[in-house]
Design a protein around this motif. Structure first.
Motif, PDB file in Angstrom:
ATOM      1  N   VAL A  35       4.495  -6.927 -14.953  1.00 51.98           N
ATOM      2  CA  VAL A  35       5.965  -7.270 -14.080  1.00 51.98           C
ATOM      3  C   VAL A  35       5.717  -7.310 -12.868  1.00 51.98           C
ATOM      4  O   VAL A  35       5.728  -7.994 -11.687  1.00 51.98           O
ATOM      5  CB  VAL A  35       7.014  -5.997 -14.935  1.00 51.98           C
ATOM      6  N   GLY A  36       3.871  -6.359 -12.842  1.00 48.65           N
ATOM      7  CA  GLY A  36       3.430  -5.777 -11.256  1.00 48.65           C
ATOM      8  C   GLY A  36       2.847  -7.447 -11.240  1.00 48.65           C
ATOM      9  O   GLY A  36       2.975  -7.947  -9.824  1.00 48.65           O
ATOM     10  N   LEU A  37       2.388  -8.015 -12.142  1.00 46.54           N
ATOM     11  CA  LEU A  37       2.161  -9.356 -11.754  1.00 46.54           C
ATOM     12  C   LEU A  37       2.770 -10.384 -11.054  1.00 46.54           C
ATOM     13  O   LEU A  37       2.403 -11.139 -10.129  1.00 46.54           O
ATOM     14  CB  LEU A  37       0.854 -10.179 -12.760  1.00 46.54           C
ATOM     15  N   MET A  38       3.792 -10.795 -12.125  1.00 45.73           N
ATOM     16  CA  MET A  38       4.543 -11.467 -11.672  1.00 45.73           C
ATOM     17  C   MET A  38       5.193 -11.228 -10.966  1.00 45.73           C
ATOM     18  O   MET A  38       6.095 -11.973 -10.214  1.00 45.73           O
ATOM     19  CB  MET A  38       5.924 -11.485 -13.103  1.00 45.73           C
ATOM     20  N   LEU A  39       5.855  -9.614 -10.150  1.00 45.09           N
ATOM     21  CA  LEU A  39       6.432  -9.540  -8.925  1.00 45.09           C
ATOM     22  C   LEU A  39       5.518  -9.477  -7.159  1.00 45.09           C
ATOM     23  O   LEU A  39       5.822 -10.134  -6.044  1.00 45.09           O
ATOM     24  CB  LEU A  39       6.808  -8.143  -9.157  1.00 45.09           C
ATOM     25  N   ALA A  40       4.001  -8.929  -7.502  1.00 49.85           N
ATOM     26  CA  ALA A  40       3.443  -9.586  -6.367  1.00 49.85           C
ATOM     27  C   ALA A  40       2.255 -10.691  -6.704  1.00 49.85           C
ATOM     28  O   ALA A  40       1.652 -10.576  -4.818  1.00 49.85           O
ATOM     29  CB  ALA A  40       2.961  -7.565  -6.616  1.00 49.85           C
ATOM     30  N   GLY A  41       2.116 -11.311  -8.076  1.00 51.38           N
ATOM     31  CA  GLY A  41       1.230 -12.337  -7.571  1.00 51.38           C
ATOM     32  C   GLY A  41      -0.407 -11.941  -7.778  1.00 51.38           C
ATOM     33  O   GLY A  41      -1.159 -12.096  -8.115  1.00 51.38           O
ATOM     34  N   ASP A  42      -0.582 -10.460  -7.951  1.00 49.03           N
ATOM     35  CA  ASP A  42      -1.970  -9.784  -8.399  1.00 49.03           C
ATOM     36  C   ASP A  42      -1.925  -9.142  -9.215  1.00 49.03           C
ATOM     37  O   ASP A  42      -0.974  -7.927  -9.235  1.00 49.03           O
ATOM     38  CB  ASP A  42      -2.438  -9.039  -6.609  1.00 49.03           C
ATOM     39  N   MET A  47      -8.773  -4.503 -12.691  1.00 50.25           N
ATOM     40  CA  MET A  47      -9.722  -4.365 -10.790  1.00 50.25           C
ATOM     41  C   MET A  47     -10.787  -5.318 -10.978  1.00 50.25           C
ATOM     42  O   MET A  47     -10.944  -5.913  -9.698  1.00 50.25           O
ATOM     43  CB  MET A  47     -10.406  -3.200 -10.534  1.00 50.25           C
ATOM     44  N   THR A  48     -11.087  -5.460 -12.163  1.00 54.52           N
ATOM     45  CA  THR A  48     -12.093  -6.827 -11.856  1.00 54.52           C
ATOM     46  C   THR A  48     -11.762  -8.225 -11.572  1.00 54.52           C
ATOM     47  O   THR A  48     -12.184  -8.916 -10.996  1.00 54.52           O
ATOM     48  CB  THR A  48     -13.137  -6.903 -13.452  1.00 54.52           C
ATOM     49  N   GLY A  49     -10.405  -8.508 -11.970  1.00 55.10           N
ATOM     50  CA  GLY A  49      -9.783  -9.565 -11.582  1.00 55.10           C
ATOM     51  C   GLY A  49      -9.690  -9.323 -10.061  1.00 55.10           C
ATOM     52  O   GLY A  49     -10.330 -10.296  -8.539  1.00 55.10           O
ATOM     53  N   ASN A  50      -9.480  -8.291  -9.153  1.00 49.69           N
ATOM     54  CA  ASN A  50      -8.857  -8.020  -8.152  1.00 49.69           C
ATOM     55  C   ASN A  50     -10.198  -8.567  -7.002  1.00 49.69           C
ATOM     56  O   ASN A  50     -10.026  -8.373  -6.360  1.00 49.69           O
ATOM     57  CB  ASN A  50      -8.365  -7.319  -7.700  1.00 49.69           C
ATOM     58  N   THR A  51     -11.007  -7.643  -8.247  1.00 50.55           N
ATOM     59  CA  THR A  51     -12.662  -7.637  -7.061  1.00 50.55           C
ATOM     60  C   THR A  51     -12.637  -9.249  -6.535  1.00 50.55           C
ATOM     61  O   THR A  51     -13.638  -9.126  -5.753  1.00 50.55           O
ATOM     62  CB  THR A  51     -13.671  -6.985  -8.070  1.00 50.55           C
ATOM     63  N   VAL A  68      -5.575  -6.082   1.540  1.00 49.71           N
ATOM     64  CA  VAL A  68      -5.010  -6.191   0.567  1.00 49.71           C
ATOM     65  C   VAL A  68      -5.847  -5.743  -0.965  1.00 49.71           C
ATOM     66  O   VAL A  68      -5.331  -4.781  -1.444  1.00 49.71           O
ATOM     67  CB  VAL A  68      -3.145  -6.985   0.729  1.00 49.71           C
ATOM     68  N   LEU A  69      -6.741  -6.333  -1.234  1.00 53.08           N
ATOM     69  CA  LEU A  69      -6.994  -6.313  -2.663  1.00 53.08           C
ATOM     70  C   LEU A  69      -7.789  -4.920  -2.850  1.00 53.08           C
ATOM     71  O   LEU A  69      -7.773  -4.728  -3.933  1.00 53.08           O
ATOM     72  CB  LEU A  69      -7.745  -7.178  -3.482  1.00 53.08           C
ATOM     73  N   LEU A  70      -8.501  -5.510  -1.512  1.00 56.28           N
ATOM     74  CA  LEU A  70      -9.516  -4.148  -1.547  1.00 56.28           C
ATOM     75  C   LEU A  70      -8.811  -2.869  -1.440  1.00 56.28           C
ATOM     76  O   LEU A  70      -9.541  -0.932  -2.121  1.00 56.28           O
ATOM     77  CB  LEU A  70     -10.808  -4.353  -0.563  1.00 56.28           C
ATOM     78  N   CYS A  71      -8.244  -2.330  -1.088  1.00 56.56           N
ATOM     79  CA  CYS A  71      -7.031  -1.615  -0.381  1.00 56.56           C
ATOM     80  C   CYS A  71      -6.402  -0.886  -2.238  1.00 56.56           C
ATOM     81  O   CYS A  71      -5.841   0.101  -2.285  1.00 56.56           O
ATOM     82  CB  CYS A  71      -5.621  -1.606   0.358  1.00 56.56           C
ATOM     83  N   ALA A  72      -6.292  -1.870  -2.578  1.00 60.93           N
ATOM     84  CA  ALA A  72      -5.674  -1.985  -4.020  1.00 60.93           C
ATOM     85  C   ALA A  72      -6.490  -1.161  -5.054  1.00 60.93           C
ATOM     86  O   ALA A  72      -6.196   0.125  -5.899  1.00 60.93           O
ATOM     87  CB  ALA A  72      -5.162  -3.376  -4.990  1.00 60.93           C
ATOM     88  N   ILE A  73      -7.610  -1.380  -4.834  1.00 61.50           N
ATOM     89  CA  ILE A  73      -9.239  -1.365  -5.725  1.00 61.50           C
ATOM     90  C   ILE A  73      -9.037   0.264  -5.082  1.00 61.50           C
ATOM     91  O   ILE A  73      -8.921   0.743  -5.997  1.00 61.50           O
ATOM     92  CB  ILE A  73     -10.134  -1.974  -5.589  1.00 61.50           C
TER      93      ILE A  73
END
Length: 240
Positions: A35-42, A47-51, A68-73
Motif C-alpha cells: 500500500v505504501g509503495l503504491m501510494l508514495a512511490g517509494d 531500506m536497501t532499495g531506498n539506499t 527524502v529517501l535518506l530521511c526515510a531511512i
C-alpha cells in the motif's frame, strides 16, 4: 507423561505460537509495504532499495528525492529504536508495539492531498520500523518481519548446510515471514487498486486485530520472543 516429553510439547507449542505470530505480523508488513509503495512511490520498509534509490537520485542530480529517501531511512531507524523502548517499558510488549503501529497507520490514513503525502509516507515508514520490535527471534533463531532478504539468505544457507550433511532443519522457519509478506503484499495491492488510500484503514484494522489477539499469549512466552534485556530491577539498581 515423562518430563522430557512434557518439555518437547511445551517447546513445540512455543514454536507454533511464535510462527503464527510471525506469519500474522509479516502479513501486515506485506500489506503495508504494498500500500505504501503504491501510494508514495517509494519503499516503506525496504531500506536497501531506498539506499540504492537515494544514491541514484544524488548521482542524477535529483537531490530533493535523495534527501527524502535518506530521511526515510533515518525515520525507519528511529522507528526500530522507538519500538524497542516501548517494548522494554511495557508489560505486554507485542500488544503495545502493534497497537502503536495501528494508531500510526490510522493517522496516516487520514492524511490526504499532495501536501500531506510526504508526512503520510514518513508515518508509515515509522510504523514499519516499530513493528520489528514485536518479535525478534523464535527459539533462538533471528526473524525479520518487514524485510525478507535476510530470511531468504538464512533459508538458502540452511539448504546448503543440509546438502553437505547437516541434518538440522530449524532454518526452514525462515520461509514463514517471506510467505506472510508475499501474501500480505498481494492483498495490499488488490485493496489499493480497489479503494485507493482507504486501504490503509484496512491495514490499521488488521493490525489492531492482531494486537488484540496477542493478549491471549502468556507473558512468560511473550518475553521469549525478544532478545535478552536486563530485568527492570537490575536496571533500577544500576541507576541508583
Amino acid at each position: 507423561m515423562t518430563r522430557q516429553r512434557r518439555r518437547r510439547i511445551i517447546k513445540t507449542r512455543r514454536k507454533v505460537t511464535g510462527l503464527a505470530l510471525v506469519a500474522a505480523i509479516s502479513f501486515i508488513a506485506g500489506m503495508t509495504d504494498a500500500v505504501g509503495l503504491m501510494l508514495a512511490g517509494d519503499f516503506v520498509s525496504f531500506m536497501t532499495g531506498n539506499t540504492t534509490r537515494a544514491a541514484l537520485a544524488f548521482g542524477s542530480g535529483d537531490y530533493r528525492h535523495g534527501i527524502v529517501l535518506l530521511c526515510a531511512i533515518a525515520t525507519f531507524i528511529g522507528g526500530n529504536a522507538l519500538g524497542i523502548v516501548l517494548a522494554h517499558v511495557s508489560r505486554r510488549r507485542i500488544f503495545v508495539v502493534l497497537g502503536c503501529v495501528s494508531l500510526l497507520l490510522f493517522v496516516a490514513s487520514m492524511l490526504h492531498g499532495p501536501a500531506l503525502l510526504l508526512p503520510q509516507f514518513y508515518m508509515i515508514v515509522l510504523a514499519m520500523g516499530m513493528v520489528n520490535a514485536a518479535v525478534e527471534h523464535i527459539e533462538g533463531l533471528p526473524i525479520g518481519l518487514t524485510y525478507v532478504t535476510g530470511a531468504l539468505s538464512r533459508f538458502g544457507r540452511g539448504i546448503g548446510r543440509w546438502i553437505i550433511g547437516d541434518r538440522r532443519v530449524d532454518w526452514a522457519i525462515q520461509i514463514v515471514p517471506w510467505t506472510g509478506m508475499l501474501t500480505g503484499a498481494i492483498i495490499g495491492a488488490i485493496l489499493t487498486h480497489l479503494v485507493g488510500a482507504l486501504a490503509l484503514w484496512v491495514v490499521a484494522l488488521v493490525t489492531l486485530g492482531v494486537a488484540a489477539a496477542t493478549i491471549l499469549i502468556p507473558r512468560p512466552l511473550e518475553r521469549r520472543f525478544a532478545h535478552g534485556a536486563p530485568p527492570r530491577k537490575v536496571v533500577l539498581q544500576q541507576a541508583k
